[in-house]
Write a protein that holds these residues in place. Structure first.
Motif, PDB file in Angstrom:
ATOM      1  N   GLY A  99     -11.535 -10.181  -1.690  1.00  0.00           N
ATOM      2  CA  GLY A  99     -11.704 -11.558  -1.234  1.00  0.00           C
ATOM      3  C   GLY A  99     -12.742 -11.664  -0.136  1.00  0.00           C
ATOM      4  N   PRO A 100     -13.026 -12.883   0.331  1.00  0.00           N
ATOM      5  CA  PRO A 100     -14.030 -13.068   1.376  1.00  0.00           C
ATOM      6  C   PRO A 100     -13.631 -12.367   2.673  1.00  0.00           C
ATOM      7  N   LEU A 101     -14.633 -11.864   3.385  1.00  0.00           N
ATOM      8  CA  LEU A 101     -14.432 -11.202   4.671  1.00  0.00           C
ATOM      9  C   LEU A 101     -14.926 -12.157   5.753  1.00  0.00           C
ATOM     10  N   VAL A 102     -14.098 -12.438   6.732  1.00  0.00           N
ATOM     11  CA  VAL A 102     -14.406 -13.462   7.730  1.00  0.00           C
ATOM     12  C   VAL A 102     -14.616 -12.820   9.098  1.00  0.00           C
ATOM     13  N   GLN A 103     -15.745 -13.147   9.734  1.00  0.00           N
ATOM     14  CA  GLN A 103     -15.984 -12.786  11.127  1.00  0.00           C
ATOM     15  C   GLN A 103     -15.794 -14.062  11.953  1.00  0.00           C
ATOM     16  N   ASP A 104     -14.756 -14.106  12.745  1.00  0.00           N
ATOM     17  CA  ASP A 104     -14.424 -15.302  13.525  1.00  0.00           C
ATOM     18  C   ASP A 104     -14.247 -14.891  14.975  1.00  0.00           C
ATOM     19  N   LEU A 105     -15.344 -14.893  15.722  1.00  0.00           N
ATOM     20  CA  LEU A 105     -15.324 -14.461  17.112  1.00  0.00           C
ATOM     21  C   LEU A 105     -15.646 -15.628  18.025  1.00  0.00           C
ATOM     22  N   PRO A 106     -15.001 -15.710  19.183  1.00  0.00           N
ATOM     23  CA  PRO A 106     -15.216 -16.841  20.104  1.00  0.00           C
ATOM     24  C   PRO A 106     -16.688 -17.012  20.466  1.00  0.00           C
ATOM     25  N   GLY A 107     -17.127 -18.269  20.451  1.00  0.00           N
ATOM     26  CA  GLY A 107     -18.482 -18.578  20.891  1.00  0.00           C
ATOM     27  C   GLY A 107     -19.574 -18.248  19.906  1.00  0.00           C
ATOM     28  N   ARG A 108     -19.231 -17.753  18.699  1.00  0.00           N
ATOM     29  CA  ARG A 108     -20.243 -17.412  17.701  1.00  0.00           C
ATOM     30  C   ARG A 108     -19.994 -18.206  16.426  1.00  0.00           C
ATOM     31  N   PRO A 109     -21.038 -18.446  15.633  1.00  0.00           N
ATOM     32  CA  PRO A 109     -20.805 -19.035  14.306  1.00  0.00           C
ATOM     33  C   PRO A 109     -19.877 -18.141  13.490  1.00  0.00           C
ATOM     34  N   VAL A 110     -19.020 -18.738  12.712  1.00  0.00           N
ATOM     35  CA  VAL A 110     -18.176 -17.971  11.811  1.00  0.00           C
ATOM     36  C   VAL A 110     -19.046 -17.444  10.668  1.00  0.00           C
ATOM     37  N   VAL A 111     -18.849 -16.195  10.303  1.00  0.00           N
ATOM     38  CA  VAL A 111     -19.588 -15.589   9.193  1.00  0.00           C
ATOM     39  C   VAL A 111     -18.606 -15.304   8.074  1.00  0.00           C
ATOM     40  N   LEU A 112     -18.905 -15.801   6.891  1.00  0.00           N
ATOM     41  CA  LEU A 112     -18.084 -15.527   5.716  1.00  0.00           C
ATOM     42  C   LEU A 112     -18.901 -14.671   4.765  1.00  0.00           C
ATOM     43  N   ALA A 113     -18.507 -13.408   4.617  1.00  0.00           N
ATOM     44  CA  ALA A 113     -19.161 -12.499   3.672  1.00  0.00           C
ATOM     45  C   ALA A 113     -18.388 -12.551   2.363  1.00  0.00           C
ATOM     46  N   TYR A 114     -19.046 -12.982   1.323  1.00  0.00           N
ATOM     47  CA  TYR A 114     -18.361 -13.162   0.045  1.00  0.00           C
ATOM     48  C   TYR A 114     -18.929 -12.202  -1.002  1.00  0.00           C
ATOM     49  N   PRO A 115     -18.090 -11.708  -1.908  1.00  0.00           N
ATOM     50  CA  PRO A 115     -18.592 -10.813  -2.963  1.00  0.00           C
ATOM     51  C   PRO A 115     -19.490 -11.577  -3.928  1.00  0.00           C
ATOM     52  N   ALA A 116     -20.691 -11.070  -4.137  1.00  0.00           N
ATOM     53  CA  ALA A 116     -21.676 -11.782  -4.955  1.00  0.00           C
ATOM     54  C   ALA A 116     -21.933 -11.023  -6.246  1.00  0.00           C
ATOM     55  N   GLY A 117     -22.061 -11.774  -7.319  1.00  0.00           N
ATOM     56  CA  GLY A 117     -22.419 -11.186  -8.603  1.00  0.00           C
ATOM     57  C   GLY A 117     -21.397 -10.159  -9.057  1.00  0.00           C
ATOM     58  N   GLY A 118     -21.874  -9.159  -9.777  1.00  0.00           N
ATOM     59  CA  GLY A 118     -20.989  -8.132 -10.296  1.00  0.00           C
ATOM     60  C   GLY A 118     -20.663  -7.060  -9.298  1.00  0.00           C
ATOM     61  N   GLY A 119     -21.361  -7.070  -8.152  1.00  0.00           N
ATOM     62  CA  GLY A 119     -21.100  -6.068  -7.136  1.00  0.00           C
ATOM     63  C   GLY A 119     -21.870  -4.788  -7.375  1.00  0.00           C
ATOM     64  N   LEU A 120     -21.954  -4.001  -6.327  1.00  0.00           N
ATOM     65  CA  LEU A 120     -22.580  -2.686  -6.373  1.00  0.00           C
ATOM     66  C   LEU A 120     -21.608  -1.694  -5.755  1.00  0.00           C
ATOM     67  N   PRO A 121     -21.703  -0.442  -6.126  1.00  0.00           N
ATOM     68  CA  PRO A 121     -22.529   0.094  -7.198  1.00  0.00           C
ATOM     69  C   PRO A 121     -21.796  -0.029  -8.527  1.00  0.00           C
ATOM     70  N   LEU A 122     -22.487  -0.351  -9.552  1.00  0.00           N
ATOM     71  CA  LEU A 122     -21.899  -0.425 -10.887  1.00  0.00           C
ATOM     72  C   LEU A 122     -21.914   0.978 -11.466  1.00  0.00           C
ATOM     73  N   ALA A 123     -20.830   1.692 -11.303  1.00  0.00           N
ATOM     74  CA  ALA A 123     -20.801   3.109 -11.663  1.00  0.00           C
ATOM     75  C   ALA A 123     -19.683   3.390 -12.647  1.00  0.00           C
ATOM     76  N   PRO A 124     -19.936   3.331 -13.962  1.00  0.00           N
ATOM     77  CA  PRO A 124     -18.886   3.587 -14.940  1.00  0.00           C
ATOM     78  C   PRO A 124     -18.306   4.977 -14.792  1.00  0.00           C
ATOM     79  N   SER A 125     -17.034   5.122 -15.179  1.00  0.00           N
ATOM     80  CA  SER A 125     -16.354   6.400 -14.999  1.00  0.00           C
ATOM     81  C   SER A 125     -16.663   7.375 -16.124  1.00  0.00           C
ATOM     82  N   GLY A 126     -17.129   6.899 -17.271  1.00  0.00           N
ATOM     83  CA  GLY A 126     -17.455   7.794 -18.362  1.00  0.00           C
ATOM     84  C   GLY A 126     -18.796   8.442 -18.153  1.00  0.00           C
ATOM     85  N   ALA A 127     -19.144   9.366 -18.997  1.00  0.00           N
ATOM     86  CA  ALA A 127     -20.454   9.982 -18.900  1.00  0.00           C
ATOM     87  C   ALA A 127     -21.409   9.228 -19.797  1.00  0.00           C
ATOM     88  N   GLU A 128     -22.280   9.942 -20.515  1.00  0.00           N
ATOM     89  CA  GLU A 128     -23.294   9.255 -21.304  1.00  0.00           C
ATOM     90  C   GLU A 128     -22.677   8.393 -22.397  1.00  0.00           C
TER      91      GLU A 128
END
Length: 314
Positions: free
Chosen positions: A212-241
């Motif tokens: 879910g979204p990660l929220v930075q909420d510190l006094p006196g600063r703008p709130v920062v909402l880091a949200y997961p974008a797209g499919g995400g990284l790293p896209l690393a399948p567990s199988g081989a070739e």
């Protein structure tokens, strides 16, 4: 459910971060490293990174004894150096102490000496933290940072177009649909009430986190909402070739595999035993998925894997 409360003034202070921020992206990657879910896509990446992380990065685990990081790490910064400097500059001694007490509260783990030094404000402890973050960045993030930058530019452009064509409300509801009467709700996120109170909001996509979204909420600063974008990284399948072929198709998987160096369309066609037109079509599909790049030099076209494409081959 996360509920963010806006004032009228806050709606004029919403902005999308124009560039990725290395420190939050690094922390997202390290959180994903410890997350037990998404084993199918992230299992091999997790194992590879755990083996590759140098000993200098190990102190970072001491900061999250219960899987929760202290808030004095919540900074932005457009470069790694700026982000690391902001951690030290923004960390008031009383804030550092209270956050270390919070993350160790109720834990049986005894804080190691360097954490106690950080609690006391010792210069040597801050150097340990800085070395650990640099080591983790070089291993986990530096190899894919150009790709993160490309993905961020695409994400920023998408939201900029939405704001220009349909307004800020449409851009916000494209991320989470629950905007009503000055309250923006994120279903499925941890229960939390965040009141902007005129500080504004910075929206920061992260490409390593799938929760879910990660929220930075510190006094006196703008709130920062880091949200997961797209499919995400790293896209690393567990199988081989075979696993990669099951996702991409055998010809495209083989095309990625033979790109040990930049190759022309004709060279790819020869390696794959297909026509130039077929090789070009497969390369275009992989390029559209962010797995290879194509550059033109004079009359020649060369294809090369992106960092994500390299990760998929491993």
């Amino acid at each position: 459910m996360l509920r963010i409360h806006f004032t009228a003034e806050d709606f004029t202070r919403v902005r999308f971060a124009p560039r990725p921020s290395p420190v939050p992206e690094l922390h997202a990657a390290l959180m994903m490293l410890g997350a037990p879910h998404e084993e199918l896509l992230f299992g091999r990446w997790r194992g590879r990174l755990l083996r590759a992380l140098p000993r200098a990065a190990e102190p970072l685990a001491d900061l999250v004894p219960g899987g929760v990081a202290p808030h004095f790490l919540d900074v932005l910064g457009e470069t790694r150096e700026e982000g690391l400097a902001l951690i030290r500059e923004a960390a008031r001694p009383e804030f550092v102490r209270s956050e270390l007490e919070r993350v160790y509260a109720g834990r049986s783990a005894v804080p190691p000496p360097w954490i106690r030094g950080l609690y006391d404000g010792e210069e040597g402890a801050w150097r340990v933290l800085e070395r650990a973050q640099r080591a983790a960045y070089e291993t986990a993030l530096a190899p894919v940072w150009p790709l993160v930058q490309d993905l961020h530019r695409a994400e920023f452009a998408r939201h900029a177009l939405t704001v220009a064509e349909r307004g800020l409300g449409a851009a916000l509801t494209a991320l989470a649909p629950g905007l009503c009467d000055g309250v923006w709700s994120w279903p499925g996120a941890a229960s939390r009430e965040v009141r902007l109170a005129g500080r504004g909001l910075v929206l920061l996509p992260t490409f390593h986190w799938r929760g879910g979204p990660l929220v930075q909420d510190l006094p006196g600063r703008p709130v920062v909402l880091a949200y997961p974008a797209g499919g995400g990284l790293p896209l690393a399948p567990s199988g081989a070739e075979e696993g990669l072929a099951g996702v991409l198709g055998r010809t495209r998987a083989e095309l990625l595999r033979v790109l040990t160096e930049p190759r022309t369309t004709t060279e790819l066609a020869r390696c794959l035993g297909v026509s130039n037109a077929t090789a070009s079509a497969h390369a275009a599909a992989l390029r559209g998925a962010g797995l290879l790049t194509t550059t033109r030099t004079g009359r020649s076209v060369h294809h090369a894997p992106t960092p994500l494409g390299e990760l998929l081959k491993r």
